[in-house]
Design a protein around this motif. Sequence first.
Motif, PDB file in Angstrom:
ATOM      1  N   SER A 176      45.289  41.079  38.514  1.00  8.64           N
ATOM      2  CA  SER A 176      45.658  39.869  39.251  1.00  8.64           C
ATOM      3  C   SER A 176      46.733  39.071  38.515  1.00  8.64           C
ATOM      4  O   SER A 176      47.604  38.447  39.151  1.00  8.64           O
ATOM      5  CB  SER A 176      44.419  39.004  39.502  1.00  8.64           C
ATOM      6  OG  SER A 176      43.824  38.587  38.297  1.00  8.64           O
ATOM      7  N   THR A 180      50.271  37.765  39.909  1.00  6.15           N
ATOM      8  CA  THR A 180      50.590  36.341  39.799  1.00  6.15           C
ATOM      9  C   THR A 180      51.924  36.136  39.095  1.00  6.15           C
ATOM     10  O   THR A 180      52.751  35.314  39.516  1.00  6.15           O
ATOM     11  CB  THR A 180      49.465  35.609  39.039  1.00  6.15           C
ATOM     12  OG1 THR A 180      48.238  35.769  39.751  1.00  6.15           O
ATOM     13  CG2 THR A 180      49.778  34.117  38.920  1.00  6.15           C
ATOM     14  N   GLN A 186      47.668  32.945  42.605  1.00  4.53           N
ATOM     15  CA  GLN A 186      46.536  33.507  41.875  1.00  4.53           C
ATOM     16  C   GLN A 186      45.324  33.736  42.773  1.00  4.53           C
ATOM     17  O   GLN A 186      44.681  34.789  42.707  1.00  4.53           O
ATOM     18  CB  GLN A 186      46.151  32.593  40.707  1.00  4.53           C
ATOM     19  CG  GLN A 186      44.986  33.154  39.874  1.00  4.53           C
ATOM     20  CD  GLN A 186      44.591  32.223  38.745  1.00  4.53           C
ATOM     21  OE1 GLN A 186      44.863  31.033  38.786  1.00  4.53           O
ATOM     22  NE2 GLN A 186      43.946  32.770  37.738  1.00  4.53           N
ATOM     23  N   ALA A 189      45.819  36.821  44.877  1.00  2.00           N
ATOM     24  CA  ALA A 189      45.723  38.041  44.086  1.00  2.00           C
ATOM     25  C   ALA A 189      44.267  38.370  43.764  1.00  2.00           C
ATOM     26  O   ALA A 189      43.831  39.521  43.878  1.00  2.00           O
ATOM     27  CB  ALA A 189      46.521  37.891  42.793  1.00  2.00           C
ATOM     28  N   GLN A 190      43.499  37.361  43.381  1.00  2.00           N
ATOM     29  CA  GLN A 190      42.098  37.599  43.034  1.00  2.00           C
ATOM     30  C   GLN A 190      41.288  38.020  44.259  1.00  2.00           C
ATOM     31  O   GLN A 190      40.442  38.912  44.174  1.00  2.00           O
ATOM     32  CB  GLN A 190      41.492  36.363  42.372  1.00  2.00           C
ATOM     33  CG  GLN A 190      42.090  36.048  41.014  1.00  2.00           C
ATOM     34  CD  GLN A 190      41.197  35.175  40.161  1.00  2.00           C
ATOM     35  OE1 GLN A 190      41.450  35.004  38.980  1.00  2.00           O
ATOM     36  NE2 GLN A 190      40.144  34.622  40.741  1.00  2.00           N
ATOM     37  N   PHE A 193      42.144  41.793  45.035  1.00  2.43           N
ATOM     38  CA  PHE A 193      41.543  42.798  44.169  1.00  2.43           C
ATOM     39  C   PHE A 193      40.019  42.810  44.264  1.00  2.43           C
ATOM     40  O   PHE A 193      39.391  43.869  44.164  1.00  2.43           O
ATOM     41  CB  PHE A 193      41.990  42.598  42.718  1.00  2.43           C
ATOM     42  CG  PHE A 193      43.357  43.152  42.445  1.00  2.43           C
ATOM     43  CD1 PHE A 193      43.603  44.508  42.524  1.00  2.43           C
ATOM     44  CD2 PHE A 193      44.409  42.299  42.142  1.00  2.43           C
ATOM     45  CE1 PHE A 193      44.867  45.023  42.291  1.00  2.43           C
ATOM     46  CE2 PHE A 193      45.681  42.807  41.909  1.00  2.43           C
ATOM     47  CZ  PHE A 193      45.912  44.177  41.974  1.00  2.43           C
TER      48      PHE A 193
END
Length: 257
Positions: A176, A180, A186, A189-190, A193
């Motif tokens: 992540s 980012t 962020q 991305a988190q 995933f």
Amino acid sequence: MKLGFIGTGVISEACIRGLFASELTIEQVCVSRRSHALSAKLAADFSNVQVLDDNQMIIDQSDVIVLAVRPQIAEKVLAGLQIPSDKVVISLIATLTHTTLLQWFGQDVNLCRAIPLPFVAQRLGVTAIFPRQQTAETLFNAIGTVITAETEDEFDRYAVASATMGIYFESLATLSEWMTNEGTPQESAQRYFAALFKGLNHTALNHTEQPFADQVPEHCTPGGLNEQAVNVFTQQGGKDALIAALDSLKTRLQGAK
């Protein structure tokens, strides 16, 4: 069933919360005051949780005693305690063997070792135990599933495997963070995933009869991006690093014997 927990940390709390959410009838749970914040919270949340300062009193008032103190202070806390032969003892202290614990107690004890994971609070995950013990199987099957090791060496391998949770989140963090740094928010991305690995975990759980190594090419188009990622990961020592981490844990556990 009356349970006593000597050592009240994150795993003890997870076990207690999972058990109270299960179909088992838990008449009483005695917990040691350490840690104060967790024990007080459990007593506030559940009317049949009692906080005690005397570990011998916890033993005397319980049918099943769960040992969950840190290994660094375990001997000081446990040595000299009197455990009647009709009690069941379950140790969650991964680095302490049967031999060591029995020496400290100075008597024969109905002892089982177990490795519950934090997810037992939601009655998920798997708990390895050794040796086979009906009471431990009943408790941990109520808050997930149980794998019973046939030997102490096999149990140690599960202990090594359970110590990879940090690696999992370190991997997620690295993935992540790369996105980012490339400009993706962020949180996005988190979320991506977390969802990606949830789907992969679902696939793995539904194909445990198939070696994981055989599932790698199934998720890699020849000449595609997934295959390239696996190749670079391996060439750069990613696989070797994982094996080195596992071997270091195995060496530590062997040293504890």
